[in-house]
Design a protein around this motif. Sequence first.
Motif, PDB file in Angstrom:
ATOM      1  N   GLY A   1       4.618  -6.596  -7.386  1.00 21.57           N
ATOM      2  CA  GLY A   1       3.966  -5.733  -8.355  1.00 21.57           C
ATOM      3  C   GLY A   1       2.541  -5.346  -8.034  1.00 21.57           C
ATOM      4  O   GLY A   1       1.941  -4.556  -8.761  1.00 21.57           O
ATOM      5  N   CYS A   2       1.965  -5.887  -6.950  1.00 22.65           N
ATOM      6  CA  CYS A   2       0.605  -5.511  -6.548  1.00 22.65           C
ATOM      7  C   CYS A   2       0.708  -4.296  -5.630  1.00 22.65           C
ATOM      8  O   CYS A   2       0.906  -4.425  -4.417  1.00 22.65           O
ATOM      9  CB  CYS A   2      -0.081  -6.677  -5.834  1.00 22.65           C
ATOM     10  SG  CYS A   2      -1.777  -6.336  -5.320  1.00 22.65           S
ATOM     11  N   ILE A   3       0.616  -3.100  -6.224  1.00 19.46           N
ATOM     12  CA  ILE A   3       0.858  -1.848  -5.512  1.00 19.46           C
ATOM     13  C   ILE A   3      -0.438  -1.049  -5.506  1.00 19.46           C
ATOM     14  O   ILE A   3      -0.871  -0.541  -6.541  1.00 19.46           O
ATOM     15  CB  ILE A   3       1.998  -1.051  -6.170  1.00 19.46           C
ATOM     16  CG1 ILE A   3       3.280  -1.892  -6.230  1.00 19.46           C
ATOM     17  CG2 ILE A   3       2.249   0.253  -5.411  1.00 19.46           C
ATOM     18  CD1 ILE A   3       4.408  -1.254  -7.020  1.00 19.46           C
ATOM     19  N   MET A   4      -1.068  -0.940  -4.338  1.00 20.48           N
ATOM     20  CA  MET A   4      -2.397  -0.340  -4.220  1.00 20.48           C
ATOM     21  C   MET A   4      -2.364   0.980  -3.467  1.00 20.48           C
ATOM     22  O   MET A   4      -1.455   1.232  -2.668  1.00 20.48           O
ATOM     23  CB  MET A   4      -3.330  -1.310  -3.483  1.00 20.48           C
ATOM     24  CG  MET A   4      -3.618  -2.590  -4.240  1.00 20.48           C
ATOM     25  SD  MET A   4      -4.427  -3.843  -3.202  1.00 20.48           S
ATOM     26  CE  MET A   4      -3.031  -4.408  -2.210  1.00 20.48           C
ATOM     27  N   SER A   5      -3.363   1.799  -3.720  1.00 22.51           N
ATOM     28  CA  SER A   5      -3.529   3.030  -2.954  1.00 22.51           C
ATOM     29  C   SER A   5      -3.939   2.676  -1.528  1.00 22.51           C
ATOM     30  O   SER A   5      -4.731   1.752  -1.315  1.00 22.51           O
ATOM     31  CB  SER A   5      -4.606   3.914  -3.584  1.00 22.51           C
ATOM     32  OG  SER A   5      -4.270   4.250  -4.910  1.00 22.51           O
ATOM     33  N   SER A   6      -3.420   3.418  -0.577  1.00 23.97           N
ATOM     34  CA  SER A   6      -3.725   3.139   0.825  1.00 23.97           C
ATOM     35  C   SER A   6      -5.219   3.259   1.089  1.00 23.97           C
ATOM     36  O   SER A   6      -5.866   4.232   0.692  1.00 23.97           O
ATOM     37  CB  SER A   6      -2.958   4.092   1.734  1.00 23.97           C
ATOM     38  OG  SER A   6      -3.346   3.912   3.084  1.00 23.97           O
ATOM     39  N   PHE A   7      -5.782   2.251   1.772  1.00 20.11           N
ATOM     40  CA  PHE A   7      -7.192   2.287   2.157  1.00 20.11           C
ATOM     41  C   PHE A   7      -7.368   2.968   3.503  1.00 20.11           C
ATOM     42  O   PHE A   7      -8.497   3.232   3.929  1.00 20.11           O
ATOM     43  CB  PHE A   7      -7.742   0.862   2.253  1.00 20.11           C
ATOM     44  CG  PHE A   7      -7.148   0.048   3.371  1.00 20.11           C
ATOM     45  CD1 PHE A   7      -7.782  -0.058   4.590  1.00 20.11           C
ATOM     46  CD2 PHE A   7      -5.931  -0.606   3.208  1.00 20.11           C
ATOM     47  CE1 PHE A   7      -7.222  -0.790   5.633  1.00 20.11           C
ATOM     48  CE2 PHE A   7      -5.370  -1.343   4.232  1.00 20.11           C
ATOM     49  CZ  PHE A   7      -6.010  -1.435   5.450  1.00 20.11           C
ATOM     50  N   ASN A   8      -6.257   3.266   4.181  1.00 16.93           N
ATOM     51  CA  ASN A   8      -6.301   3.816   5.532  1.00 16.93           C
ATOM     52  C   ASN A   8      -5.473   5.099   5.551  1.00 16.93           C
ATOM     53  O   ASN A   8      -4.278   5.071   5.811  1.00 16.93           O
ATOM     54  CB  ASN A   8      -5.737   2.786   6.525  1.00 16.93           C
ATOM     55  CG  ASN A   8      -5.896   3.233   7.969  1.00 16.93           C
ATOM     56  OD1 ASN A   8      -6.734   4.069   8.271  1.00 16.93           O
ATOM     57  ND2 ASN A   8      -5.098   2.671   8.856  1.00 16.93           N
TER      58      ASN A   8
ATOM     59  N   PHE B   1       0.848  -1.194   0.000  1.00 19.12           N
ATOM     60  CA  PHE B   1       0.000   0.000   0.000  1.00 19.12           C
ATOM     61  C   PHE B   1       0.884   1.244   0.000  1.00 19.12           C
ATOM     62  O   PHE B   1       1.856   1.326   0.771  1.00 19.12           O
ATOM     63  CB  PHE B   1      -0.923   0.010   1.215  1.00 19.12           C
ATOM     64  CG  PHE B   1      -1.955  -1.081   1.172  1.00 19.12           C
ATOM     65  CD1 PHE B   1      -3.121  -0.919   0.448  1.00 19.12           C
ATOM     66  CD2 PHE B   1      -1.747  -2.284   1.833  1.00 19.12           C
ATOM     67  CE1 PHE B   1      -4.074  -1.934   0.388  1.00 19.12           C
ATOM     68  CE2 PHE B   1      -2.685  -3.296   1.789  1.00 19.12           C
ATOM     69  CZ  PHE B   1      -3.856  -3.125   1.061  1.00 19.12           C
ATOM     70  N   VAL B   2       0.548   2.204  -0.870  1.00 19.28           N
ATOM     71  CA  VAL B   2       1.324   3.441  -1.012  1.00 19.28           C
ATOM     72  C   VAL B   2       0.394   4.634  -0.880  1.00 19.28           C
ATOM     73  O   VAL B   2      -0.832   4.508  -0.947  1.00 19.28           O
ATOM     74  CB  VAL B   2       2.046   3.489  -2.378  1.00 19.28           C
ATOM     75  CG1 VAL B   2       3.008   2.322  -2.526  1.00 19.28           C
ATOM     76  CG2 VAL B   2       1.043   3.498  -3.539  1.00 19.28           C
ATOM     77  N   ASP B   3       0.984   5.827  -0.712  1.00 17.49           N
ATOM     78  CA  ASP B   3       0.163   7.043  -0.642  1.00 17.49           C
ATOM     79  C   ASP B   3       0.076   7.752  -1.992  1.00 17.49           C
ATOM     80  O   ASP B   3      -0.466   8.852  -2.086  1.00 17.49           O
ATOM     81  CB  ASP B   3       0.681   7.990   0.447  1.00 17.49           C
ATOM     82  CG  ASP B   3       2.103   8.504   0.183  1.00 17.49           C
ATOM     83  OD1 ASP B   3       2.499   8.642  -0.997  1.00 17.49           O
ATOM     84  OD2 ASP B   3       2.819   8.781   1.163  1.00 17.49           O
ATOM     85  N   GLU B   4       0.618   7.111  -3.033  1.00 16.66           N
ATOM     86  CA  GLU B   4       0.552   7.556  -4.425  1.00 16.66           C
ATOM     87  C   GLU B   4       1.471   8.727  -4.759  1.00 16.66           C
ATOM     88  O   GLU B   4       1.517   9.170  -5.901  1.00 16.66           O
ATOM     89  CB  GLU B   4      -0.880   7.862  -4.873  1.00 16.66           C
ATOM     90  CG  GLU B   4      -1.782   6.635  -4.936  1.00 16.66           C
ATOM     91  CD  GLU B   4      -1.297   5.576  -5.933  1.00 16.66           C
ATOM     92  OE1 GLU B   4      -0.468   5.893  -6.800  1.00 16.66           O
ATOM     93  OE2 GLU B   4      -1.760   4.419  -5.824  1.00 16.66           O
ATOM     94  N   ARG B   5       2.237   9.255  -3.816  1.00 14.99           N
ATOM     95  CA  ARG B   5       3.284  10.205  -4.189  1.00 14.99           C
ATOM     96  C   ARG B   5       4.392   9.445  -4.914  1.00 14.99           C
ATOM     97  O   ARG B   5       4.629   8.258  -4.636  1.00 14.99           O
ATOM     98  CB  ARG B   5       3.847  10.897  -2.955  1.00 14.99           C
ATOM     99  CG  ARG B   5       2.902  11.876  -2.283  1.00 14.99           C
ATOM    100  CD  ARG B   5       3.546  12.472  -1.043  1.00 14.99           C
ATOM    101  NE  ARG B   5       3.900  11.420  -0.095  1.00 14.99           N
ATOM    102  CZ  ARG B   5       4.926  11.471   0.755  1.00 14.99           C
ATOM    103  NH1 ARG B   5       5.724  12.533   0.778  1.00 14.99           N
ATOM    104  NH2 ARG B   5       5.169  10.486   1.580  1.00 14.99           N
ATOM    105  N   PRO B   6       5.113  10.083  -5.824  1.00 15.87           N
ATOM    106  CA  PRO B   6       6.174   9.381  -6.562  1.00 15.87           C
ATOM    107  C   PRO B   6       7.204   8.721  -5.657  1.00 15.87           C
ATOM    108  O   PRO B   6       7.663   7.612  -5.942  1.00 15.87           O
ATOM    109  CB  PRO B   6       6.800  10.489  -7.416  1.00 15.87           C
ATOM    110  CG  PRO B   6       5.707  11.483  -7.610  1.00 15.87           C
ATOM    111  CD  PRO B   6       4.915  11.462  -6.333  1.00 15.87           C
TER     112      PRO B   6
ATOM    113  N   GLY C   1       6.937   6.449   3.191  1.00 13.65           N
ATOM    114  CA  GLY C   1       6.723   5.182   3.882  1.00 13.65           C
ATOM    115  C   GLY C   1       5.739   4.341   3.103  1.00 13.65           C
ATOM    116  O   GLY C   1       4.916   4.870   2.343  1.00 13.65           O
ATOM    117  N   ILE C   2       5.808   3.032   3.270  1.00 17.13           N
ATOM    118  CA  ILE C   2       4.864   2.115   2.632  1.00 17.13           C
ATOM    119  C   ILE C   2       4.485   1.021   3.621  1.00 17.13           C
ATOM    120  O   ILE C   2       5.196   0.775   4.598  1.00 17.13           O
ATOM    121  CB  ILE C   2       5.441   1.479   1.345  1.00 17.13           C
ATOM    122  CG1 ILE C   2       6.724   0.692   1.643  1.00 17.13           C
ATOM    123  CG2 ILE C   2       5.675   2.534   0.273  1.00 17.13           C
ATOM    124  CD1 ILE C   2       7.267  -0.089   0.449  1.00 17.13           C
TER     125      ILE C   2
END
Length: 330
Positions: A178-185, A159-164, A201-202
């Motif tokens: 490779g399964c990189i998702m937008s943070s749900f929290n 899970f990432v916060d979508e910043r580069p 952070g991730i």
Amino acid sequence: MPAQKTITVGTATAAAGTVARGVIPVTVLAGGTRLDIPVVVINGAQPGPVFWVDSAIHGDEPEGPLACQIALREVDPAKLSGTLVMVPVINVPAFEAAQRGNPLDTFSYDMNRIYPGRPDGYLSERVAYAHWEWLSKLADIEISIHSGGAHSYLAKSIFVDERPESVELATAMGEGWGCIMSSFNPKGNPMAMLKEIGKAGITVELGGRSATSPEKFAQVGRELANAILNVLRHYKMYPGEATYPSPRYKGQQEALLAPASGIFIPHPGIDFLKMMKKGDPLAKIVSIFGDVLGELKAPADGMFFGLRALPNVTVGDWCCFFCKVEGTRD
């Protein structure tokens, strides 16, 4: 080139090219024993960034501590540029109880929802705050290691916060991630707090109840330790060539719940992180006599990355984590 500085985290002080173990002090408990957070500092011989690894913020997720042990044995500070800080167990009371949170602290049970806590809050909030004081001050990049814990198994997912800079750190985890998702929290965890202060952070997931046999547990620990080493190599902190996932998917998590009570039976042939079409069968719920009571289907094009570990379910129980794929990042 400037000389590498001495690095201190809690009671652990490591000069350049050395390793130090210590604790982040928190408080004294009713029985007179201390509650501290264990920490190890591997300080490189050459200057560079601070890479911080956190694990066991949930006490039923022991995969991170194992990965930290392996990395501690294998990372040579003489070859390291910068600093590797590892906290093998953040939530010590939860870890000792092998539960998600501290069972004696019901008001702030899940530390990954109340982070960074408060200095004058409930016990788990105080533990989180003591950790945050050091993390926020020193870390340049951070990964928080999680797993399915006692309730499920999760394949390699992030899970990432979508910043580069967050997506770059996720990519640095290496092949298979490779399964990189937008943070749900969006708040209440280390990743969210680091975003607030402009650091990367991730949250990474691998392992759980279905993979705790000696062989499987060792394999998960090895995979996570490999990812730690790969991050070091990507950021030019350690010798060697980094590897990268391909493709890198972009998506959103959806939790699928049991439509009926009974026994959870995955559909034959399905597999983690394998692309599916919307409507493809995932699992069925059957009665104790084998009658089909309900079905789970893919809610969108994508892949599942988590399945429950115990087949017996009650209606409304969590069954599956599904990544609704929106495209690739390549």
